[in-house]
Structure formats: structure tokens, C-alpha cells
Design a protein around this motif. Structure first.
Motif, PDB file in Angstrom:
ATOM      1  N   THR A 161       3.811   1.691  -1.245  1.00 50.99           N
ATOM      2  CA  THR A 161       4.399   1.897  -2.570  1.00 50.99           C
ATOM      3  C   THR A 161       3.389   2.538  -3.512  1.00 50.99           C
ATOM      4  O   THR A 161       3.706   3.462  -4.253  1.00 50.99           O
ATOM      5  CB  THR A 161       4.848   0.539  -3.156  1.00 50.99           C
TER       6      THR A 161
ATOM      7  N   ASP B 129       2.854   6.108  -2.724  1.00 46.60           N
ATOM      8  CA  ASP B 129       4.003   6.855  -3.213  1.00 46.60           C
ATOM      9  C   ASP B 129       3.882   7.166  -4.694  1.00 46.60           C
ATOM     10  O   ASP B 129       4.111   8.282  -5.142  1.00 46.60           O
ATOM     11  CB  ASP B 129       5.234   5.977  -2.985  1.00 46.60           C
ATOM     12  N   MET B 130       3.513   6.147  -5.453  1.00 45.85           N
ATOM     13  CA  MET B 130       3.474   6.321  -6.899  1.00 45.85           C
ATOM     14  C   MET B 130       2.328   7.209  -7.335  1.00 45.85           C
ATOM     15  O   MET B 130       2.458   7.979  -8.271  1.00 45.85           O
ATOM     16  CB  MET B 130       3.362   4.953  -7.570  1.00 45.85           C
ATOM     17  N   LEU B 131       1.194   7.070  -6.680  1.00 46.01           N
ATOM     18  CA  LEU B 131       0.038   7.857  -7.087  1.00 46.01           C
ATOM     19  C   LEU B 131       0.049   9.239  -6.437  1.00 46.01           C
ATOM     20  O   LEU B 131      -0.758  10.094  -6.787  1.00 46.01           O
ATOM     21  CB  LEU B 131      -1.256   7.119  -6.737  1.00 46.01           C
ATOM     22  N   GLY B 132       0.948   9.421  -5.490  1.00 47.88           N
ATOM     23  CA  GLY B 132       1.002  10.709  -4.811  1.00 47.88           C
ATOM     24  C   GLY B 132      -0.215  10.952  -3.941  1.00 47.88           C
ATOM     25  O   GLY B 132      -0.709  12.072  -3.831  1.00 47.88           O
TER      26      GLY B 132
ATOM     27  N   ALA C 129       0.829  -1.197   0.000  1.00 43.21           N
ATOM     28  CA  ALA C 129       0.000   0.000   0.000  1.00 43.21           C
ATOM     29  C   ALA C 129       0.871   1.257   0.000  1.00 43.21           C
ATOM     30  O   ALA C 129       0.568   2.228  -0.709  1.00 43.21           O
ATOM     31  CB  ALA C 129      -0.937  -0.007   1.207  1.00 43.21           C
TER      32      ALA C 129
END
Lengths: 404, 68
Positions: B34, B37-40, B32
Motif C-alpha cells: 500500500t 502504491d501511494m508513494l509511487g 508495504a
């Protein structure tokens, strides 16, 4: 990139499934205490509607996995990866090379080739110092700033350190093929366990699994030296100066190389061993090294074509190699079975195919009741011992839908 | 409609971010944190999207068309 405004997540009143799903997710992602479990169990008992909803939530969760590989869901998985990649694109510009790249897992799991992460594409220098790794079943090629290339096999971890006077790769686990760009001022070194392979302008593979080192040389020349002095700093081992750029066939000094033809074993781990194109070196866990003048290049590079070639290896070793390509692991609980010798060509990742082949040629029983492991046992009975130590050999052609 | 068709339709109708979170966590085995982080987005937003996505699939099971 401008930050996107937060979206309203759930404007409507929650359904019973939503309530159950919240709890399900909380249980999944931490913040879950024994008291929470007690509360959940109590509610499941006294509230049948909630219990039904909770069961549906769990069924929904499980069903996604059931259809994980069907085209409809694969399309959404790819979309999800693309969406998240775009969303995080600008973050890649700031990412340090030491940051683990979450894309690799995603790409590997979805079977999608994401050759270069977004941020790196924009870097004028290519890949530099940093950590690189592949997940189970994944392979990738990294082109470094000096145009040396490293192909990483499944489940491989390595660390690249480039400085003004050295190019050092620490192979922490797994297998990789190195195509080294010539740069006499900066020797290219691969550290695997307690050995360092030093190369100038060459192509070779190094496997480091289970603390065994295997080096096969396709082109050029390398020297293999003890790695102790490499771990801490940049001091070069005094016993070896890098060979001059190769000008053909084995003209260089053959340090410590025996004159006897054929294989030669030694257990002195402090010697320097030089290899020329076509030779291979194996170093056992105990540090005993064996040089073969005729490398099995086909077997050593089969992984580049998604194959695993096994020639007269114990079933235990073969399984250990095959398992590196698959989430579904084969397990052998029987030392006598693990010691049997086998040979064959297999599709990397086709665990099922491998097991079927073993079943055809060895008296084994297969227990597939667990989802993540396949257990092999020697069949007990009069047929079991007759052909005990005969080597089994076959060519196994994997079905076209092999998932590697 | 079969179970697969039902799932596919539900995914199609889902908010793209909800579906993304669901796919990445459930099928790409991402953590979750990660995904956040990626989707901001925040970790709690990730969990909300995840819960919402699963709930949607669970609701379809209640209506029971195609599900045995």
C-alpha cells in the motif's frame, strides 16, 4: 504528475545495524524461508556483534510502538500521512470507487479526521457507487451524489449502488445513519441481512451486527421488507410500493402493523413492516421482529457523539458492542458472566474505563497480561453467587483523556 | 537524552521519505504494498527505506546515550 527520480537510498557502506535491519525487514515482509531462519539463528550464535545489533534493531522497532501516541511521534505520523497523500494525489483522480481507500486506516489509526480523500474532493458528483468502510474506532460521513448522507460508525462496511431507478445500500456489517434526500423516482433501500429498508426522504439508523438488525427512525417513514428479491436484481418486492412523500404524522397505510398498542413480536420474516418516525424495529438472528412504538433514539444515535448506551443488555452483548470500537478486545470465557445484565453509558473506545466499571460492580477478575486482549472471569468464591442475576446499573464518566 | 528524545531527534534527521515509510508501516499498520502504491515507489524501495529507518534508530541505541 511527473515521476520523481529514484533517490539514492544508501550510499555509505552498511553498518552492522543496517545489515541486521535488512534481515529484520525481510523477515517481517515475506520472502522468509525456514532456511533463512536457520541462517539467522546460526549467525546470531556465532557473531555476538551481529546479535547485539539485531537486538538493537528489534528494540528500536518495539520502542516506536511504545511512543506511538506521544505528541512528537503523532506529529510525524500526521506528516507522513500528509506526505503520502500529496504524493498520491493525482492517482486519486483515476481511482475507481471500488478501490479500497488506504487513507481510512491511516487516518483512523492516527486519529486524524480526513473527511474527504483528495480525489473525491475534485469530483463534481460527490460520492457515488462503491464500497465504503470504517476501521475500528473510526467514524465518517459520506455525502452521496444526490445529497443523501450516510454516517458510518466504527468497523462498518457498506456497498452503495446507484442506478437510474434505484439507490441501494448494502450494509454488510456495522452501523450507519442514513439521511435520505427525497427522490420519488428512485427509492432509497438499505439491505441488512435478509431485510430491506425502503425509505423516501427520511432519517434513520440501521445496525447490522452479529446478524441482528436494528432500525430506528428519526424522521419520515420507512418500510422493511424481506431482502431475498433484492440480492440478485432490481425487482421490487411486489407486496410493497414505496410510500408517497410523507405529509406528516403516520397517515400512510400501515402495512401488516398490529393494532394492539405497545410492542408486538412476530416471527414471520415474510411480512412487510412499516415504521414511522420515533419507532424502532429489532430483528433477531432467528428472524423474529419486534416493533417498539417509542424508539430509544438517544441510545440508537449515541455513537454519533462517541458514546455507547447500554440498557439492560447482557455483558456479552455489551462487550461485543464495545469491542467494535477498540483494538484491545475484551474477552469473556465464562457463559455465566456473559449472561449478566448491565446498563450504563460508556465512551466508545474506552475499553479500560469499561473494564474498571465492570470491576466495580461485578465480582470479576481481570487478566491484562496479553497486550491485545483483556480477559474477564467470574471470581470464584462465596461472594460470587449471591447477587448473581441482579442487574447492574451505573453511569460511568470517562476521564477527559479518553482516546476516542 | 531520554529514549524518546533520541527517537524524536533521529526521526527529525531522517530523509522524509524514509521517515514516511517507517511511520506508515510501523505506526499506521499499513502494508508495504500500500505504501509503495501511494508513494509511487517499488516494494523493494519501501523495504529499503524501512530497513534504513530502523537501522538508524538501532545505531543510536549502540551509542547508548540515554538508553538503559
Amino acid at each position: 504528475m511527473s515521476k520523481k527520480p529514484a533517490e539514492p537510498i544508501d550510499p555509505s557502506p552498511p553498518t552492522v545495524e543496517q545489515t541486521a535491519s535488512d534481515t529484520f525487514v525481510r523477515r517481517l515482509h515475506g520472502e522468509w524461508t525456514p532456511a533463512d531462519l536457520t541462517a539467522l539463528e546460526a549467525r546470531l550464535k556465532r557473531d555476538p556483534a551481529y546479535a547485539d545489533a539485531y537486538a538493537r534493531v528489534k528494540a528500536a522497532w518495539d520502542s516506536l510502538d511504545t511512543y506511538a501516541e506521544v505528541p512528537e511521534l503523532m506529529a510525524y505520523r500526521e506528516q507522513a500521512i500528509a506526505y503520502a497523500r500529496d504524493a498520491s494525489a493525482d492517482r486519486w483522480l483515476k481511482v475507481s470507487p471500488h478501490t479500497r481507500n488506504p487513507w481510512r486506516n491511516a487516518a483512523a489509526a492516527a486519529g486524524i479526521a480526513l473527511a474527504i480523500a483528495a480525489g473525491w474532493e475534485l469530483s463534481p458528483y460527490g460520492y457515488g457507487s462503491g464500497h465504503y468502510q470504517t476501521d475500528i474506532g473510526e467514524q465518517r460521513i459520506v455525502e452521496l451524489e444526490d445529497h443523501s448522507r450516510i454516517a458510518l460508525d466504527t468497523a462498518t462496511r457498506l456497498k452503495v449502488r446507484y442506478s437510474d431507478d434505484a439507490r441501494i445500500v448494502q450494509l454488510q456489517e456495522g452501523q450507519a445513519q442514513f439521511s435520505v434526500a427525497k427522490d420519488p423516482a428512485r427509492p432509497f433501500k438499505v439491505v441488512a441481512g435478509n431485510r430491506t429498508i425502503i425509505a423516501i426522504g427520511t432519517v434513520f439508523t440501521v445496525e447490522y451486527v452479529d446478524r441482528k438488525v436494528h432500525v430506528a427512525l428519526m424522521e419520515g417513514k420507512v418500510a422493511v421488507v424481506p431482502a431475498e428479491s433484492e440480492h440478485s436484481g432490481n425487482t421490487r418486492p411486489s407486496s410493497f410500493s414505496p410510500p408517497a412523500p410523507s405529509d406528516g404524522e403516520g397517515q400512510g397505510v400501515r402495512l401488516e402493523k398490529g393494532s394492539a398498542p405497545g410492542e408486538k413480536s412476530r416471527d414471520d420474516r415474510n411480512v412487510t413492516i412499516e415504521l414511522i418516525a420515533g419507532e424502532e424495529l429489532r430483528i433477531s438472528r432467528d428472524g423474529e421482529s419486534t416493533v417498539s412504538p417509542k424508539a430509544d433514539i438517544e441510545a440508537a444515535t449515541a455513537w454519533r457523539e462517541g458514546k455507547v448506551i447500554i440498557r439492560s443488555e447482557t455483558l456479552g452483548d455489551a462487550v461485543r458492542r464495545l469491542n467494535r470500537y477498540s483494538r484491545r478486545q475484551i474477552q469473556i470465557d465464562d457463559a455465566a458472566l456473559a449472561a449478566k445484565l448491565i446498563s450504563g453509558v460508556f465512551e466508545a473506545g474506552d475499553t479500560q474505563g469499561f473494564v474498571s466499571a465492570i470491576q466495580r460492580y461485578l465480582p470479576v477478575t481481570v487478566d491484562e497480561s496479553a497486550s491485545r486482549t483483556i480477559k474477564l472471569k467470574l471470581q470464584i468464591g462465596p461472594t460470587g453467587s449471591a447477587s448473581a442475576d441482579r442487574e447492574r446499573s451505573w453511569q460511568y464518566d470517562s476521564p477527559p483523556d479518553s482516546h476516542f | 537524552m531520554g529514549e524518546l528524545g533520541q527517537i524524536a531527534r533521529a526521526l527529525e534527521e531522517m530523509n522524509v521519505r524514509t521517515r514516511t515509510v517507517l511511520m506508515l508501516i510501523r505506526l499506521e499498520q499499513m502494508k508495504a504494498a500500500t505504501v509503495a502504491d501511494m508513494l509511487g515507489i517499488s516494494l523493494s524501495a519501501v523495504n529499503k527505506h524501512l530497513a534504513k529507518g530502523i537501522a538508524r534508530l538501532a545505531e543510536l541505541r549502540r551509542r547508548g546515550d540515554g538508553e538503559s
